[in-house]
Design a protein around this motif. Sequence first.
Motif, PDB file in Angstrom:
ATOM      1  N   PRO A 517       0.816  -1.226   0.000  1.00  0.00           N
ATOM      2  CA  PRO A 517       0.000   0.000   0.000  1.00  0.00           C
ATOM      3  C   PRO A 517       0.846   1.270   0.000  1.00  0.00           C
ATOM      4  N   LYS A 518       1.945   1.242   0.740  1.00  0.00           N
ATOM      5  CA  LYS A 518       2.801   2.442   0.785  1.00  0.00           C
ATOM      6  C   LYS A 518       3.416   2.721  -0.574  1.00  0.00           C
ATOM      7  N   ILE A 519       3.955   1.684  -1.187  1.00  0.00           N
ATOM      8  CA  ILE A 519       4.592   1.872  -2.496  1.00  0.00           C
ATOM      9  C   ILE A 519       3.532   2.335  -3.511  1.00  0.00           C
ATOM     10  N   LYS A 520       2.386   1.708  -3.449  1.00  0.00           N
ATOM     11  CA  LYS A 520       1.313   2.078  -4.379  1.00  0.00           C
ATOM     12  C   LYS A 520       0.917   3.547  -4.212  1.00  0.00           C
ATOM     13  N   ALA A 521       0.794   3.976  -2.962  1.00  0.00           N
ATOM     14  CA  ALA A 521       0.428   5.369  -2.709  1.00  0.00           C
ATOM     15  C   ALA A 521       1.488   6.310  -3.285  1.00  0.00           C
ATOM     16  N   MET A 522       2.736   5.954  -3.113  1.00  0.00           N
ATOM     17  CA  MET A 522       3.809   6.813  -3.643  1.00  0.00           C
ATOM     18  C   MET A 522       3.802   6.823  -5.174  1.00  0.00           C
ATOM     19  N   MET A 523       3.570   5.659  -5.744  1.00  0.00           N
ATOM     20  CA  MET A 523       3.440   5.557  -7.202  1.00  0.00           C
ATOM     21  C   MET A 523       2.361   6.501  -7.721  1.00  0.00           C
ATOM     22  N   MET A 524       1.232   6.470  -7.035  1.00  0.00           N
ATOM     23  CA  MET A 524       0.114   7.298  -7.490  1.00  0.00           C
ATOM     24  C   MET A 524       0.430   8.769  -7.302  1.00  0.00           C
ATOM     25  N   GLU A 525       1.077   9.088  -6.200  1.00  0.00           N
ATOM     26  CA  GLU A 525       1.460  10.487  -5.975  1.00  0.00           C
ATOM     27  C   GLU A 525       2.429  10.956  -7.057  1.00  0.00           C
ATOM     28  N   SER A 526       3.375  10.095  -7.391  1.00  0.00           N
ATOM     29  CA  SER A 526       4.340  10.528  -8.407  1.00  0.00           C
ATOM     30  C   SER A 526       3.772  10.325  -9.815  1.00  0.00           C
ATOM     31  N   GLY A 527       2.751   9.486  -9.934  1.00  0.00           N
ATOM     32  CA  GLY A 527       2.063   9.353 -11.224  1.00  0.00           C
ATOM     33  C   GLY A 527       2.828   8.576 -12.280  1.00  0.00           C
ATOM     34  N   THR A 528       3.844   7.838 -11.866  1.00  0.00           N
ATOM     35  CA  THR A 528       4.728   7.204 -12.846  1.00  0.00           C
ATOM     36  C   THR A 528       4.205   5.899 -13.417  1.00  0.00           C
ATOM     37  N   THR A 529       3.487   5.140 -12.602  1.00  0.00           N
ATOM     38  CA  THR A 529       2.994   3.844 -13.044  1.00  0.00           C
ATOM     39  C   THR A 529       1.900   3.423 -12.074  1.00  0.00           C
ATOM     40  N   MET A 530       1.126   2.415 -12.431  1.00  0.00           N
ATOM     41  CA  MET A 530       0.117   1.899 -11.499  1.00  0.00           C
ATOM     42  C   MET A 530       0.042   0.399 -11.610  1.00  0.00           C
ATOM     43  N   VAL A 531       0.039  -0.249 -10.459  1.00  0.00           N
ATOM     44  CA  VAL A 531      -0.098  -1.698 -10.398  1.00  0.00           C
ATOM     45  C   VAL A 531      -0.913  -2.021  -9.149  1.00  0.00           C
ATOM     46  N   GLY A 532      -1.689  -3.081  -9.207  1.00  0.00           N
ATOM     47  CA  GLY A 532      -2.577  -3.399  -8.098  1.00  0.00           C
ATOM     48  C   GLY A 532      -1.912  -4.220  -7.004  1.00  0.00           C
ATOM     49  N   TYR A 533      -2.512  -4.214  -5.831  1.00  0.00           N
ATOM     50  CA  TYR A 533      -2.071  -5.088  -4.739  1.00  0.00           C
ATOM     51  C   TYR A 533      -3.302  -5.564  -3.996  1.00  0.00           C
ATOM     52  N   GLN A 534      -3.186  -6.590  -3.252  1.00  0.00           N
ATOM     53  CA  GLN A 534      -4.261  -7.096  -2.411  1.00  0.00           C
ATOM     54  C   GLN A 534      -3.733  -8.234  -1.555  1.00  0.00           C
ATOM     55  N   PRO A 535      -4.444  -8.539  -0.455  1.00  0.00           N
ATOM     56  CA  PRO A 535      -4.125  -9.763   0.265  1.00  0.00           C
ATOM     57  C   PRO A 535      -4.887 -10.913  -0.396  1.00  0.00           C
ATOM     58  N   GLN A 536      -4.581 -12.123  -0.059  1.00  0.00           N
ATOM     59  CA  GLN A 536      -5.374 -13.265  -0.561  1.00  0.00           C
ATOM     60  C   GLN A 536      -5.263 -14.363   0.483  1.00  0.00           C
TER      61      GLN A 536
END
Lengths: 571, 571
Positions: A517-536
């Motif tokens: 979640p932290k990496i994803k949030a930073m990705m979105m803030e910087s706008g460089t790329t997007m990839v999903g995450y989830q628990p399973q």
Amino acid sequence: MNSSDCYDAWCGVAHGCTRKLGMKICGFLQKNNSLEERSRIVSSFKERAAKNLLSCDNIDGDARFRRTETDFSNLFARDLLPAKNGEEPTMQFLLEFVEILTNYIRKTFDRSTKVLDFHHPHQLLEGMEGFNLELSDQPESLEQILVDCRDTLKYGVRTGHPRFFNQLSTGLDIVGLAGEWLTSTANTNMFTYEIAPVFVLMEQLTLKKMREIIGWPVGEGDGIFSPGGAISNMYSVMIARYKFFPEVKTKGMAAAPRLVLFTSEHSHYSIKKTSAALGFGTENLILLNTDERGRVIPADLEAKVIEAKQKGYVPMFVNATAGTTVYGAFDPINEIADICEKYNMWLHVDGAWGGGLLMSRKHRHKLNGVERANSVTWNPHKMMGVPLQCSAILVRERGLLQGCNSMCAGYLFQPDKQYDVTYDTGDKAIQCGRHVDIFKFWLMWKAKGTVGFEQHIDKCLDLSAYLYNKIKNREGFEMVFNGEPQHTNVCFWYIPLSLRGLSDGEERRERLHKVAPKIKAMMMESGTTMVGYQPQGDKVNFFRMVISNPAATRSDIDFLVEEIERLGHDL
Amino acid sequence: MNSSDCYDAWCGVAHGCTRKLGMKICGFLQKNNSLEERSRIVSSFKERAAKNLLSCDNIDGDARFRRTETDFSNLFARDLLPAKNGEEPTMQFLLEFVEILTNYIRKTFDRSTKVLDFHHPHQLLEGMEGFNLELSDQPESLEQILVDCRDTLKYGVRTGHPRFFNQLSTGLDIVGLAGEWLTSTANTNMFTYEIAPVFVLMEQLTLKKMREIIGWPVGEGDGIFSPGGAISNMYSVMIARYKFFPEVKTKGMAAAPRLVLFTSEHSHYSIKKTSAALGFGTENLILLNTDERGRVIPADLEAKVIEAKQKGYVPMFVNATAGTTVYGAFDPINEIADICEKYNMWLHVDGAWGGGLLMSRKHRHKLNGVERANSVTWNPHKMMGVPLQCSAILVRERGLLQGCNSMCAGYLFQPDKQYDVTYDTGDKAIQCGRHVDIFKFWLMWKAKGTVGFEQHIDKCLDLSAYLYNKIKNREGFEMVFNGEPQHTNVCFWYIPLSLRGLSDGEERRERLHKVAPKIKAMMMESGTTMVGYQPQGDKVNFFRMVISNPAATRSDIDFLVEEIERLGHDL
């Protein structure tokens, strides 16, 4: 060069030519100018209009290229067609609009453009730089409408960007896009042949082709395009119930014994939603155990069927997933089909995500046995890159879809029309009006050919193999399951430096859970790329990389891996 | 002037200007030429390309207007973006494509254009003038794709034509159309705020505005856009069941007593479809009697509720229709609401067709009491002229939609995102992926203002009053029910000369039943106009005229009446 210079230069060269084109170029260039500059440009246009109205008008009698000054600040929706003299402003408005769109499209494929410009809901609601989402009583000028459209795109997410990997549906297919533009221009409804003759036939032919590819003899069977995989799956359960207990249609679930459905614990939640909606109840949906790769264990299915029968319940429906959402797993269809035949259950294959692999000679073996299914969900809007929405439910036995949903509403489907009314599709559907989802898909198929879809799919699977091989032994990366993925789903944890020494245990789990979640949030803030995450299940948050984007290349995969390392290394 | 001449003339005037524009004009003119002529034109272009490549290139550094020869016969989908050097062909292709569309749009509003060019299914399937609907393994050139698109439009139905009155959804709103083009360019999904931030907020604000207009205090409540009125109505029944018997979600219909639903015999068949689909059974949907204008008789509702209770059934849900499909009748909502309150039943108002009247100060009284409903279906794609699909289900009590449909799929809706995840809408829906239906509507609202919708609706109702007054005493016309219609539905028989002397009886009925289908078939063959017909109850086939098309004027109404007389007089 600023826009004003551009116009001067253009006017010099294009002297005697249409103003529209001059404006077009300026239009392109002014996109990033401030409102102030824009208004200056408009004034400059107005001045020149007087001088430049003399030539080009008499090329032909066609009104389209008459040089008129288009000041959208004084134009309103009411001035467009069907208004009197509305043709010229309509054409100018649409051309201006298309330039906003083509500008967006160009930037979408440009890696120097961000994938998104993230803002929180409250920020957008407060109105970013004058972008006001509130609706008002009075009309806004077309100039403001054009600005609103630019802003809408600016604050959105570029799902066609080569580095957008967030969803199963990614990419922006140009022919598919054109198909959607035409669809909305035709603005009709799949209800009857009468009002959608060409689209109804396209749907029929395309569904037949899909059934042939599934492997049903001479493409026999039935089907319909629905508003997404969840609804397609809903159809499958409805049809199965109708096949075994047709009296439920008139008498309700009370007319049937306690019916039980089966699906993998990794399957899509729409099966559960459908169990609730159609009156089965989620408790009567039995979840099947999977192996470590997320594939149903057939022995578990058989054991649970026997158990249900012992309790006096009636096992009715099994969903086998071809391409699970997270792991991309393919359930073993043939072994499941054996059990379905043995216990007289409906076999549905949810190939919303994996169905596209049927187009690939190299990968279609992953769906071996699909031809034994009673129904199949297949979403061209996922792996085949068709714009949203495009999902098909395909049924092996003809007549069930009609029998299940038909209400014989004579006031809607007149039997005494002059054409063959078996082409009217409305009474097969649970919908009444139905959006034309077929055209973009048909057009893409024409444009790419079957081989084009195959190449696209093979390329995406190659890319995911590349990613898998790149990270499987890379420091800081840990795979969620071993072995090459069956689909393009690559599931992995990124382990920041601070966690690498830590022994497995609750603390490591808790900390690792927060990393993605932290990496994803930073990705979105910087706008460089997007990839999903989830628990399973019991696995803490991990990244799920999926590749369906035709714009993605190895360099984009490299970029993603490096970006995760850059953002996550020191967490 | 033929295309070749056109190009010459253009080249003379536009010497030194962009080739693209020359091609554009020729493109427009060549639409109706044979393939042979087209190929001649292409050759002529190629010849000239060599001579004309020198100027205009250096206007600015922008690649868009570089003069390149765009011979689409040698271009394929694989040459478009994201292909290397794909930008130029992509832009050329899209511009060419847009010209096909704008050409179509112009003709749509031109009354000298036919509404349709009718062909039977077998004719289209055999391939009209080379229009081949079959899909093939190999790709087709972009030139062929453009030809296919022209043909698709040619053999379709112009639902925006001023004389198209066949459906509840008619017209082609230019701003709405532009909105759809943008929507498909953005190609995203309403699933989460993450990938559709702007659209999710627009949906939220628009739904709130609609709830305010319904009259719920400060617009409180909930709602969602769904793929059409039938699905919106399905939501209403699901939510009602969840409200009264939440355990059905987990345990199925077996957990509830025998539940009964009520709706008018004139109501839309989707209520019946839903009764079957959701496991109630169509026999548990009780049809209510209506008065001669098609409005529910409240006393009949109460009697049937009491009867059901006496049998031990549980009356749960009442659907009141605001604007029935055929008569355009508005059920008396207040009186129905009284009964719903008295017997503790859910009141749903199906305003798919009539909901738009809420925008009109003059006509909204027809929905008096709507604020007492528990849920409302309202399709902006009908009376408000929004392009298909655009339907909302609005719910007075917040939380039910979520409670009913939520499956808490953590792998799809991560609770640990960096933004306020209450904006994620996916778990409220029965769909997973959900098409962006909001943007075109939001954009139209911005562009027209609330007052613009009001004017449109008032105008349509004025036109239908004009039609009613024109034919109510006209020779050869007979009204299906007396009095001015509540909505724009005007229902009438046309009586050919040969039937006028005939006394009422079986022979007359039988012959009259065949009149509307015959006239309709001739209308479609001649392509001049389209209007629907159907039987209703014991009434033989009659015409149902509806007006939602903003392009229609009194002269179009006159035309329709005269056309029916022309075609039907001597039957």
